[in-house]
Design an enzyme around this catalytic site. Structure first.
Site, PDB file in Angstrom:
ATOM      1  N   ASP A 307      -0.707  -2.581   3.885  1.00 38.11           N
ATOM      2  CA  ASP A 307      -0.370  -2.396   5.293  1.00 38.11           C
ATOM      3  C   ASP A 307      -0.625  -3.718   6.002  1.00 38.11           C
ATOM      4  OD1 ASP A 307       0.333  -1.246   7.722  1.00 38.11           O
ATOM      5  OD2 ASP A 307      -1.612  -0.282   8.045  1.00 38.11           O
ATOM      6  N   HIS A 308       0.188  -3.991   6.994  1.00 34.30           N
ATOM      7  CA  HIS A 308      -0.132  -5.104   7.878  1.00 34.30           C
ATOM      8  C   HIS A 308      -1.327  -4.704   8.733  1.00 34.30           C
ATOM      9  CE1 HIS A 308       4.400  -6.126   7.562  1.00 34.30           C
ATOM     10  NE2 HIS A 308       3.716  -6.850   6.700  1.00 34.30           N
ATOM     11  N   LEU A 482       0.313   0.148  11.037  1.00 32.83           N
ATOM     12  CA  LEU A 482       1.154   1.340  10.851  1.00 32.83           C
ATOM     13  C   LEU A 482       2.390   1.039  10.014  1.00 32.83           C
ATOM     14  CD1 LEU A 482       0.880   2.622  14.535  1.00 32.83           C
ATOM     15  CD2 LEU A 482      -0.767   2.857  12.667  1.00 32.83           C
ATOM     16  N   HIS A 483       2.251   0.147   9.045  1.00 33.27           N
ATOM     17  CA  HIS A 483       3.343  -0.205   8.143  1.00 33.27           C
ATOM     18  C   HIS A 483       2.954   0.048   6.684  1.00 33.27           C
ATOM     19  CE1 HIS A 483       4.709  -3.371  11.367  1.00 33.27           C
ATOM     20  NE2 HIS A 483       5.016  -2.136  11.716  1.00 33.27           N
ATOM     21  N   PRO A 484       2.419   1.218   6.352  1.00 36.81           N
ATOM     22  CA  PRO A 484       1.989   1.439   4.963  1.00 36.81           C
ATOM     23  C   PRO A 484       3.167   1.403   3.997  1.00 36.81           C
ATOM     24  CG  PRO A 484       1.988   3.519   6.162  1.00 36.81           C
ATOM     25  CD  PRO A 484       2.241   2.433   7.170  1.00 36.81           C
TER      26      PRO A 484
END
Length: 545
Positions: A307-308, A482-484
């Protein structure tokens, strides 16, 4: 499926129904797959989405992003911090729970990453997913209102547009970036994102262009496409090594849908591995521990989580110089009238109009830090407002993280959340790069073009200036972007969950198409990539009929 009704339906039937393809998850990828497959009138397609329809007006108005970024259309999932992250309070990440998925609630920023991202995929065993392979699918999806060239397309379902309303504070910040030495970049998706500029967003004519509006809405009259919302899939039914259907909960009713050909999982990097494991596909020891019968021992399911991770720098302004002034009722009413009459004004903006890609680690070939100028404070969940109510926020993230985490089952009960352990900063490289990126952001905010609008630095406190202090601040205050991705990795080795044709190893008739298949997270917002994956998956399925 001649008896299917038109359009998007809420099922009340407990009967077993049969379709050619069942797509599980009505998000950015699932909507694309279902729409494209339903273009063949000889196929019957079922799309299942756990959340509601995308009826909320806030979804469709770009300026209402502050509503969708914090509202009831999100599922909140606790994640476990590690010792490298200090002690964050009640850390959660959110995932969309609505038709259109993340594309219905996100900031609409259209980013593809860099060519090297996809060359890295191919080198890791994702044969046929290099940059030259995926570029045609980006172009096929796109209907760009400014570009039409070797990297951009027009006429596709997905509206991609310049932001019609640009706030003066965004322009001032971009001037400050240039004063700090960043060149102006007119197209972050050209293959070279370095510099600062305006984002393009997934919108058309002043309205959000989500995967649901771009792909499902035009297809809703097809008799061979059925879309069921508020339908939670609890497991994939496996018989003799083949996926033959899914078991669902619709309200208080359990039901089964059967697939003649295939089941495609498109529920995202958190829910897809959960569904696989509950279906008996995953690490055998873990499944056995929860009493789940094993259909395929795939140790990579739930591993490779990426994730980021972001930092938010919050500033108090010396006047009503941001969109925060539209929190006042009379300004809000004026903005609403402007939008209703002309599809213009603040409501036509996504509130994050400008950004930049630059280096934290200067040894990298391409920028590894992404910046977002948020023309307000307290817009996104977990980011606080400022005293006086007028603020702005600079978000920045390390976009090629080296840290890897995992998702694992807490129990065999579908109602229980997974254990999510992103292990942010488990590789110290990520924290060092984020610290350097934060130092650069603070330098930008000190430049004359933007400094004249600032009253004070709210977060971090103005006393923090030394790199060691900024590093400690990043370690303590960084939050999930919120970029899993990556939890059902594509490849050819024993830890790969799917092959380059997206087939789940060891199970026939089952594929995965969503962010979980990414071998590595791409260098930026992943929504456009999820839509590309949907386009590519639909082609793969059509070619193999």
């Amino acid at each position: 499926m001649g008896s299917a009704r038109l359009g998007i339906l809420a099922s009340q039937s407990a009967d077993v129904r049969t379709f050619d393809y069942i797509v599980v998850g009505g998000g950015s990828t699932g909507c694309v797959v279902a729409s494209r497959l339903s273009g063949d009138p000889d196929l019957d397609i079922l799309l299942l989405e756990e959340g509601p329809r995308d009826r909320s007006p806030y979804i469709h108005i770009p300026g209402a992003y502050y509503k969708t970024a914090q509202g009831s259309l999100l599922k909140r999932i606790a994640w476990e911090p590690t010792s490298e992250q200090g002690q964050p309070q009640n850390p959660t990440m959110v995932q969309a729970r609505v038709l259109g998925g993340g594309s219905s609630v996100n900031a609409m920023i259209y980013i593809r990453g860099v060519p090297g991202d996809y060359e890295r995929w191919a080198a890791m065993g994702a044969t046929g997913w290099g940059y030259a392979d995926v570029l045609p699918y980006f172009k096929r999806a796109e209907d760009n209102n400014r570009f039409c060239n070797h990297v951009h397309g027009v006429g596709g379902p997905l509206g991609v547009s310049d932001i019609d309303h640009i706030h003066p504070l965004t322009r001032a910040w971009l001037q400050a970036c240039q004063q700090a030495g960043l060149p102006y970049n007119s197209d972050f998706n050209s293959g070279d994102p370095a510099g600062c500029g305006f984002y393009q967003i997934t919108a058309r004519n002043g309205r959000r262009s989500s995967a649901a509006t771009a792909y499902i809405e035009p297809a809703r009259r097809r008799r061979n496409l059925r879309v069921l919302t508020e339908t939670a899939v609890t497991r994939v039914i496996i018989e003799r090594g083949r996926a033959v259907g899914v078991e669902c909960i619709q309200g208080a009713t359990r039901c089964v849908y059967q697939a003649r050909r295939e089941v495609i999982l498109s529920s995202g990097a958190i829910a897809t591995p959960k569904l696989l494991m509950l279906s008996g596909i995953g690490p055998a020891a873990q499944l056995s521990r929860h009493g789940i019968g094993i259909h395929a021992d795939l140790p990579g399911v739930g591993q490779n989580l990426q994730d980021h991770i972001e930092i938010s720098l919050i500033y108090q302004l010396n006047g009503p110089h941001s969109y925060d002034k539209y929190k006042k009722l009379h300004w809000k009413a004026l903005a609403g009238l402007n939008y209703a009459l002309f599809r213009h004004g603040p409501a036509a903006s996504n509130l994050i109009e400008g950004g930049a890609f630059w280096w934290g680690d200067k040894s990298q070939a391409t920028p590894d830090i992404q910046y977002f100028m948020v023309v307000g404070a307290g817009i996104e969940e977990g980011v606080e407002a400022v005293p006086g109510g007028n603020g702005c926020t600079v978000n920045l993230g390390q976009i090629r993280p080296r840290s890897r985490g995992e998702v694992t089952l807490a129990s065999a009960d579908f109602a229980d959340n997974l254990r999510v352990a992103p292990r942010y900063f488990s590789d110290p490289y990520d924290l060092d790069a984020l610290t350097d990126g934060t130092m650069a952001a603070l330098d930008i905010m000190s430049q004359p073009a933007i400094a004249k609008y600032l009253a004070a630095r709210h977060t971090p406190s103005r006393q923090l200036t030394a790199r060691a202090d900024i590093r400690a601040f990043c370690q303590q205050e960084a939050h999930a972007a919120l970029h899993p991705a990556g939890t059902c990795r594509m490849g050819g080795d024993e830890m790969a969950v799917v092959d380059p044709q997206l087939r789940v190893r060891g199970i026939e008739g089952l594929r995965v198409a969503d962010a979980s298949i990414m071998p590595t997270l791409i260098s930026g917002n992943p929504n456009a990539v999820c839509i590309m994956i949907g386009e590519r998956a639909a082609d793969i399925l059509r070619d193999q009929q």
